[in-house]
Write an enzyme that holds these catalytic residues in place. Sequence first.
Site, mmCIF file in Angstrom:
data_model
loop_
_atom_site.group_PDB
_atom_site.id
_atom_site.type_symbol
_atom_site.label_atom_id
_atom_site.label_comp_id
_atom_site.label_asym_id
_atom_site.label_seq_id
_atom_site.Cartn_x
_atom_site.Cartn_y
_atom_site.Cartn_z
ATOM 1 N N CYS A 112 -25.431 -32.904 -14.359
ATOM 2 C CA CYS A 112 -23.841 -32.452 -14.513
ATOM 3 C C CYS A 112 -23.172 -32.857 -13.236
ATOM 4 O O CYS A 112 -22.046 -33.608 -13.524
ATOM 5 C CB CYS A 112 -23.993 -30.872 -14.629
ATOM 6 S SG CYS A 112 -24.837 -30.215 -15.864
ATOM 7 N N CYS A 120 -21.125 -36.637 -12.847
ATOM 8 C CA CYS A 120 -19.970 -36.853 -13.377
ATOM 9 C C CYS A 120 -18.733 -35.934 -12.568
ATOM 10 O O CYS A 120 -17.908 -35.912 -12.197
ATOM 11 C CB CYS A 120 -19.909 -36.902 -14.801
ATOM 12 S SG CYS A 120 -20.841 -38.111 -15.481
ATOM 13 N N HIS A 161 -12.231 -2.978 -33.994
ATOM 14 C CA HIS A 161 -11.629 -3.255 -32.641
ATOM 15 C C HIS A 161 -10.029 -3.434 -32.477
ATOM 16 O O HIS A 161 -9.528 -3.744 -31.301
ATOM 17 C CB HIS A 161 -12.174 -4.804 -32.317
ATOM 18 C CG HIS A 161 -13.736 -4.520 -32.055
ATOM 19 N ND1 HIS A 161 -14.493 -4.067 -30.999
ATOM 20 C CD2 HIS A 161 -14.775 -5.225 -32.917
ATOM 21 C CE1 HIS A 161 -15.664 -3.986 -31.339
ATOM 22 N NE2 HIS A 161 -16.056 -4.857 -32.392
ATOM 23 N N ARG A 170 -22.974 -12.243 -29.850
ATOM 24 C CA ARG A 170 -22.302 -11.081 -30.158
ATOM 25 C C ARG A 170 -21.721 -11.006 -31.393
ATOM 26 O O ARG A 170 -21.990 -9.772 -31.996
ATOM 27 C CB ARG A 170 -21.520 -10.784 -29.122
ATOM 28 C CG ARG A 170 -20.596 -9.647 -29.036
ATOM 29 C CD ARG A 170 -21.660 -8.352 -28.599
ATOM 30 N NE ARG A 170 -21.972 -7.894 -29.891
ATOM 31 C CZ ARG A 170 -22.315 -6.596 -30.215
ATOM 32 N NH1 ARG A 170 -22.332 -5.685 -29.279
ATOM 33 N NH2 ARG A 170 -22.796 -6.200 -31.434
ATOM 34 N N CYS A 183 -22.590 -8.135 -34.584
ATOM 35 C CA CYS A 183 -21.635 -7.125 -35.155
ATOM 36 C C CYS A 183 -21.688 -7.449 -36.604
ATOM 37 O O CYS A 183 -21.377 -6.400 -37.502
ATOM 38 C CB CYS A 183 -20.050 -7.660 -34.420
ATOM 39 S SG CYS A 183 -19.309 -6.460 -33.353
#
Lengths: 283, 108
Positions: free
Chosen positions: A99, A102, A203, A240, A244
Amino acid sequence: MKIKALAAVTAALIAAAPLAMAEATDDQLVVNGDLEIVTQTAAAAHLEGSVDEVFSGWKFRDEGTRAMQMDDFDNPGMIFVDQAREAWAAVEGTEGKSCASCHGEPEDMAGVKAVYPKWNEEAGEVRTLTMQMNDCRTNRMGADAWKYDGGDAVNMDALLSSVSRGMPMNVAIDGPAQSTWELGKELYYTRTGQLELSCANCHEQNYGNYIRADHLSQGQINAFPAYRLKNAKLNGVHNRFKGCVRDTRAETYKEGSPEFIALELYVASRGNGLSVEGPSVRN
Amino acid sequence: MASGVKPRVKVPKSASAGESVTIKTLISHPMESGQRKDGNGNVIPRSIINRFTCEFNGASVVDITMEAAISTNPYFEFNATVNEAGDFKFTWYDDDGSVYEDSKAIAV
């Protein structure tokens, strides 16, 4: 008489239920004593009519969990950030690149996490950070792609989050990304599973309340990847989402599926204005 | 040999004489209990850190025996009273015989 009084008390309790929303703590999140994190702010314009203010999930966790995130030494997620730092500098694949070849230092990537998922003009698609990493790995490095939301990918995601901490989330939802965003919005409000629950049911309409023993947050993803005390590792956003959707007793989409990419863009846009916070600590 | 083991320690740089300072230590380690089985039903051999010690200028501060039930990446936080400048020396002992060390100086 007694029964009547009891009924009155129950009625009062029901009436008072929306007040339970005030249960998000008023505490401020400051990491290492100097890095201020915005965990509560005015909602983005596109949320008009649904919520007025957005809160980080940090606000809904208990005091001990919150404290762990206030110091990098106490934050177990930082162990995985250190591992990703090593991976960042490690040469892999047929091109003999890492990584770092660059991109330089991880710190040079500050601000990147805040704008993902993002439209990629060349590929003609909305890309999450993980997709972009894997594009780099397969096309530029000649290495194998990482498993979506597997350990390596989530750890790298956490490293890129950690260098952007404190910057406001700012994903673009207009222009070419709009159709993906619309799909994500539709998924957010679609009820799934035997329990027929949408993301919004918990939510948006019930954050601050309890669902059995769980204190519902707004389901913001500004703080991902999250170190969860229950499984002692970092957890990705799609992972996650999957949890849910599974909890609504539905067949779930897969990590990295077009549906979850769209949902990630939409949910990220709901948190525009909150700080990048990952790696966070949650229960 | 457990891989990716890295000790971390946090000690204040300076303290006043007689002050009690808080020391935090963390070592990344899988702490494999020896109770789990892999996908083929074979027991994964136990591999944990079984002892942790901290010394200050040669005097023992804590000496801890760890058992298999302790979870991954063991974290210890304790207080030590500092009467003089010196070095805290931390040592972790692995089941496989490896010893991991770290030390931190403190000024008074």
